[in-house]
Design an enzyme around this catalytic site. Structure first.
Site, PDB file in Angstrom:
ATOM      1  N   PRO A   2       0.822  -1.210   0.000  1.00 46.32           N
ATOM      2  CA  PRO A   2       0.000   0.000   0.000  1.00 46.32           C
ATOM      3  C   PRO A   2       0.857   1.261   0.000  1.00 46.32           C
ATOM      4  O   PRO A   2       1.864   1.345   0.699  1.00 46.32           O
ATOM      5  CB  PRO A   2      -0.807  -0.124   1.296  1.00 46.32           C
ATOM      6  N   GLU A   3       0.441   2.234  -0.809  1.00 45.84           N
ATOM      7  CA  GLU A   3       1.178   3.484  -0.935  1.00 45.84           C
ATOM      8  C   GLU A   3       0.395   4.603  -0.243  1.00 45.84           C
ATOM      9  O   GLU A   3      -0.568   4.331   0.495  1.00 45.84           O
ATOM     10  CB  GLU A   3       1.426   3.777  -2.410  1.00 45.84           C
TER      11      GLU A   3
END
Length: 345
Positions: A2-3
């Site tokens: 996840p960014e």
């Protein structure tokens, strides 16, 4: 992994669920989930504290606690956070549980066990999270937040002109910008019409402006769409939809939305990189160095005498990448559905 948009979504979903809650206990089913690897000290450190705020720094959720302390939650590849009734059966992939005074639990679920949770104090002078008073900030090595109002185009130019690397590795370097990873680096470079192997020092002022606008634009849009649920990422309120709007990421062989030429895939620094070699042209001055990088990724075989446009296909999955990607998406969707079911969703 996840960014920024995905972690921001998780933080926003957790905020109304956790703020004001009091922690009355903690238990750990996988000791390495804790950065300290000391479950007794962790439980003693969080018990009795209330949650004051939930935010984000880079790719980590930050849960501010009473008494000048905070939790950091690094989701890594498969980490998920849910707040559920305490009597809900516990999933076997739950690694850490915070017991809340109102009969609920915050559960950290992580199939691959790469996620990490830390407990830190806040320095009374600097306000930074530190391992010890007067010590180095936990986020000292993390770069500026790209969506911060204070991070202007002038700041970005000053920042990037000090660098000499290639754009894709540079954008995913967390000391350069906080929270940008593989997905949104590819998307921002496509929007800015910049080749991922272009050198930072070759950028002109107009290129810098386009890249700055593209980074902020794609991250902002992704937050509005709750991030990209491509692999295991899901948030307390459900999946994101940005994956349906991506222009190049995991679209190998499909037509470019801008020019119709096929999207290419190469590997840079062990990361899959997606781009359009027609829209995102590489300046002649950068081609020799880029060719060396590509040869190093393919063992140096079969490259001599080939055109530069052929080099752009290096690393592309020749065995029907579209069907392979579809199988991967379906498997990930099944895992996300199982995660939501474990939280009673």
């Amino acid at each position: 992994m996840p960014e920024l948009p995905e972690v921001e979504t998780v933080a926003r979903d957790l905020r109304p669920r956790l703020v004001g809650a009091t922690i009355v206990g903690a238990r750990t089913n996988w000791i390495r989930t804790l950065r300290s690897q000391d479950p007794v000290a962790f439980a003693e450190g969080v018990t009795g504290r209330s949650v004051d705020a939930v935010g984000r720094r880079g790719k980590q959720v930050v849960v501010d606690l009473s008494g000048e302390a905070a939790l950091t939650i690094h989701l890594k590849m498969t980490g998920q956070v849910f707040v559920v009734p305490a009597d809900l059966p516990e999933d076997p992939y739950v690694r850490l549980v915070l017991e809340l005074a109102d009969g609920r639990e915050m559960r950290f679920r992580d199939i691959r066990k790469f996620g990490r949770i830390g407990l830190y104090g806040r320095d009374p002078v600097s306000g930074e999270l530190v391992e010890e008073i007067g010590g180095r900030s936990v986020f000292a090595a993390v770069g500026p937040e790209p969506l911060d109002d204070a991070f202007t185009l002038r700041d970005f130019r000053r920042h990037i002109r000090r660098r000499k690397g290639r754009l894709k590795p540079l954008l995913t370097d967390q000391s350069f910008l906080a929270g940008v990873g593989n997905i949104y680096a590819d998307e921002a470079l496509w929007r800015a019409r910049l080749h991922p192997l272009r050198s930072a020092r070759s950028l002109r002022p107009a290129d810098e402006r386009r890249l700055y606008v593209a980074i902020r634009g794609v991250l902002g849009e992704a937050i509005e769409r709750r991030g990209s649920s491509i692999d295991d990422y899901t948030a307390p309120d459900g999946d994101g939809s940005m994956q349906e709007r991506l222009d190049v990421y995991q679209r190998t062989g499909q037509p470019c939305a801008r020019c119709g030429h096929p999207i290419k895939r190469i590997v840079i620094g062990a990361r899959s990189t997606h781009f359009c070699s027609f829209c995102q042209r590489l300046p002649a001055a950068d081609r020799k160095g880029a060719a060396i990088i590509l040869r190093s990724m393919t063992g140096g075989q079969g490259r001599r005498g080939r055109r530069w446009t052929d080099l752009d296909t290096g690393g592309q999955d020749a065995a029907d990448p579209t069907s392979r990607a579809e199988r991967t998406r379906r498997a990930a969707a099944t895992r996300r559905a199982a995660a939501r079911a474990s939280a009673g969703r």
